[in-house]
Scaffold this motif. Structure first.
Motif, PDB file in Angstrom:
ATOM      1  N   ASN A  26      -7.181   4.129  15.069  1.00  0.00           N
ATOM      2  CA  ASN A  26      -8.029   3.189  15.780  1.00  0.00           C
ATOM      3  C   ASN A  26      -9.293   2.935  14.991  1.00  0.00           C
ATOM      4  O   ASN A  26      -9.946   3.847  14.544  1.00  0.00           O
ATOM      5  CB  ASN A  26      -8.394   3.740  17.164  1.00  0.00           C
ATOM      6  N   GLY A  27      -9.632   1.687  14.826  1.00  0.00           N
ATOM      7  CA  GLY A  27     -10.843   1.326  14.129  1.00  0.00           C
ATOM      8  C   GLY A  27     -10.680   1.247  12.625  1.00  0.00           C
ATOM      9  O   GLY A  27     -11.636   0.986  11.919  1.00  0.00           O
ATOM     10  N   ALA A  28      -9.497   1.461  12.103  1.00  0.00           N
ATOM     11  CA  ALA A  28      -9.273   1.388  10.656  1.00  0.00           C
ATOM     12  C   ALA A  28      -8.710   0.017  10.302  1.00  0.00           C
ATOM     13  O   ALA A  28      -8.170  -0.684  11.142  1.00  0.00           O
ATOM     14  CB  ALA A  28      -8.298   2.477  10.216  1.00  0.00           C
ATOM     15  N   GLY A  29      -8.834  -0.346   9.048  1.00  0.00           N
ATOM     16  CA  GLY A  29      -8.322  -1.623   8.585  1.00  0.00           C
ATOM     17  C   GLY A  29      -6.810  -1.618   8.463  1.00  0.00           C
ATOM     18  O   GLY A  29      -6.149  -0.592   8.634  1.00  0.00           O
ATOM     19  N   HIS A  30      -6.266  -2.792   8.141  1.00  0.00           N
ATOM     20  CA  HIS A  30      -4.819  -2.935   8.037  1.00  0.00           C
ATOM     21  C   HIS A  30      -4.244  -2.052   6.929  1.00  0.00           C
ATOM     22  O   HIS A  30      -3.160  -1.496   7.077  1.00  0.00           O
ATOM     23  CB  HIS A  30      -4.463  -4.400   7.789  1.00  0.00           C
ATOM     24  N   ALA A  31      -4.950  -1.912   5.832  1.00  0.00           N
ATOM     25  CA  ALA A  31      -4.451  -1.085   4.726  1.00  0.00           C
ATOM     26  C   ALA A  31      -4.291   0.360   5.157  1.00  0.00           C
ATOM     27  O   ALA A  31      -3.323   1.029   4.795  1.00  0.00           O
ATOM     28  CB  ALA A  31      -5.389  -1.180   3.530  1.00  0.00           C
ATOM     29  N   MET A  32      -5.228   0.860   5.954  1.00  0.00           N
ATOM     30  CA  MET A  32      -5.125   2.242   6.431  1.00  0.00           C
ATOM     31  C   MET A  32      -3.991   2.399   7.434  1.00  0.00           C
ATOM     32  O   MET A  32      -3.410   3.453   7.542  1.00  0.00           O
ATOM     33  CB  MET A  32      -6.439   2.688   7.075  1.00  0.00           C
ATOM     34  N   ARG A  33      -3.677   1.335   8.181  1.00  0.00           N
ATOM     35  CA  ARG A  33      -2.573   1.422   9.141  1.00  0.00           C
ATOM     36  C   ARG A  33      -1.227   1.492   8.442  1.00  0.00           C
ATOM     37  O   ARG A  33      -0.276   2.018   8.992  1.00  0.00           O
ATOM     38  CB  ARG A  33      -2.604   0.227  10.082  1.00  0.00           C
ATOM     39  N   CYS A  34      -1.134   0.943   7.247  1.00  0.00           N
ATOM     40  CA  CYS A  34       0.128   0.958   6.504  1.00  0.00           C
ATOM     41  C   CYS A  34       0.336   2.254   5.739  1.00  0.00           C
ATOM     42  O   CYS A  34       1.448   2.526   5.281  1.00  0.00           O
ATOM     43  CB  CYS A  34       0.170  -0.220   5.530  1.00  0.00           C
ATOM     44  N   LEU A  35      -0.697   3.064   5.598  1.00  0.00           N
ATOM     45  CA  LEU A  35      -0.609   4.292   4.809  1.00  0.00           C
ATOM     46  C   LEU A  35       0.504   5.238   5.267  1.00  0.00           C
ATOM     47  O   LEU A  35       1.271   5.727   4.436  1.00  0.00           O
ATOM     48  CB  LEU A  35      -1.972   4.996   4.811  1.00  0.00           C
ATOM     49  N   PRO A  36       0.671   5.503   6.581  1.00  0.00           N
ATOM     50  CA  PRO A  36       1.764   6.402   6.983  1.00  0.00           C
ATOM     51  C   PRO A  36       3.145   5.862   6.628  1.00  0.00           C
ATOM     52  O   PRO A  36       4.038   6.623   6.270  1.00  0.00           O
ATOM     53  CB  PRO A  36       1.600   6.507   8.506  1.00  0.00           C
ATOM     54  N   ARG A  37       3.325   4.559   6.704  1.00  0.00           N
ATOM     55  CA  ARG A  37       4.631   3.999   6.352  1.00  0.00           C
ATOM     56  C   ARG A  37       4.903   4.135   4.869  1.00  0.00           C
ATOM     57  O   ARG A  37       6.025   4.418   4.467  1.00  0.00           O
ATOM     58  CB  ARG A  37       4.708   2.543   6.781  1.00  0.00           C
ATOM     59  N   PHE A  38       3.903   3.903   4.045  1.00  0.00           N
ATOM     60  CA  PHE A  38       4.098   4.065   2.606  1.00  0.00           C
ATOM     61  C   PHE A  38       4.327   5.523   2.243  1.00  0.00           C
ATOM     62  O   PHE A  38       4.993   5.821   1.261  1.00  0.00           O
ATOM     63  CB  PHE A  38       2.907   3.509   1.828  1.00  0.00           C
ATOM     64  N   ALA A  39       3.796   6.449   3.032  1.00  0.00           N
ATOM     65  CA  ALA A  39       3.981   7.871   2.758  1.00  0.00           C
ATOM     66  C   ALA A  39       5.376   8.346   3.154  1.00  0.00           C
ATOM     67  O   ALA A  39       5.909   9.274   2.550  1.00  0.00           O
ATOM     68  CB  ALA A  39       2.924   8.695   3.494  1.00  0.00           C
TER      69      ALA A  39
END
Length: 169
Positions: A26-39
């Motif tokens: 919550n409160g993070a940008g779109h790039a941070m939201r994609c981080l778990p998927r890329f991991a």
């Protein structure tokens, strides 16, 4: 046939890439939201692909000879074969996903466990840091237990490891 296997593996890997990062960070940008998927996506994808590739060619040919469609082949043969590989990758990738979420919150969010740990660290509040880590450990153990339960439920046909499959005389 390798292209259809890759397509099935790709769909399965996308389906099981956890967690859904729209509900976290919550409160993070779109790039941070994609981080778990890329991991997690490469781990789940390649294990799913390997599980689909390990199906015996004779079994595939027999099922095709009996008149199964590609959908039936995927549902009744390829998916059950890949499920053991999918769950083995989930055990690893769920941990990576949770770490990625917390790191993302730690670096750029305004809410969440990572944010709480970061704020507590900033004011030298060791109790707050350990409280955040305790919450994080509880979540990881709960998600791990959930994955194990789901695996036991979906793979009820598979013999349990360590259980005796036959009696000794």
């Amino acid at each position: 046939r390798a292209t259809s296997w890759g397509r099935h593996a790709s769909l399965s890997a996308h389906w099981v890439s956890l967690p859904d990062s729209h509900h976290s960070l919550n409160g993070a940008g779109h790039a941070m939201r994609c981080l778990p998927r890329f991991a997690t996506l490469p781990i789940v994808f390649f294990n799913t692909y390997q599980g689909v590739r390990e199906v015996e060619p004779v079994l595939l040919n027999n099922v095709r000879m009996l008149g199964a469609s590609e959908r039936q082949l995927a549902w009744h043969v390829l998916l059950p074969s890949a499920l053991t590989w999918i769950f083995s990758s989930l055990r690893v990738s769920v941990g990576f996903a949770i770490i990625a979420v917390v790191v993302g919150e730690y670096l750029g969010a305004s809410k969440g466990v990572g944010y709480v740990i970061s704020q507590a660290e900033g004011v030298f509040d060791t109790t707050g840091v350990f409280a955040g880590m305790t919450v994080l450990a509880t979540v990881v153990l709960g998600v791990g237990a959930g994955v194990s339960r789901l695996e036991r439920w979906l793979l009820c046909w598979k013999p349990q490891q360590g259980s005796a499959t036959h009696e000794t005389v």
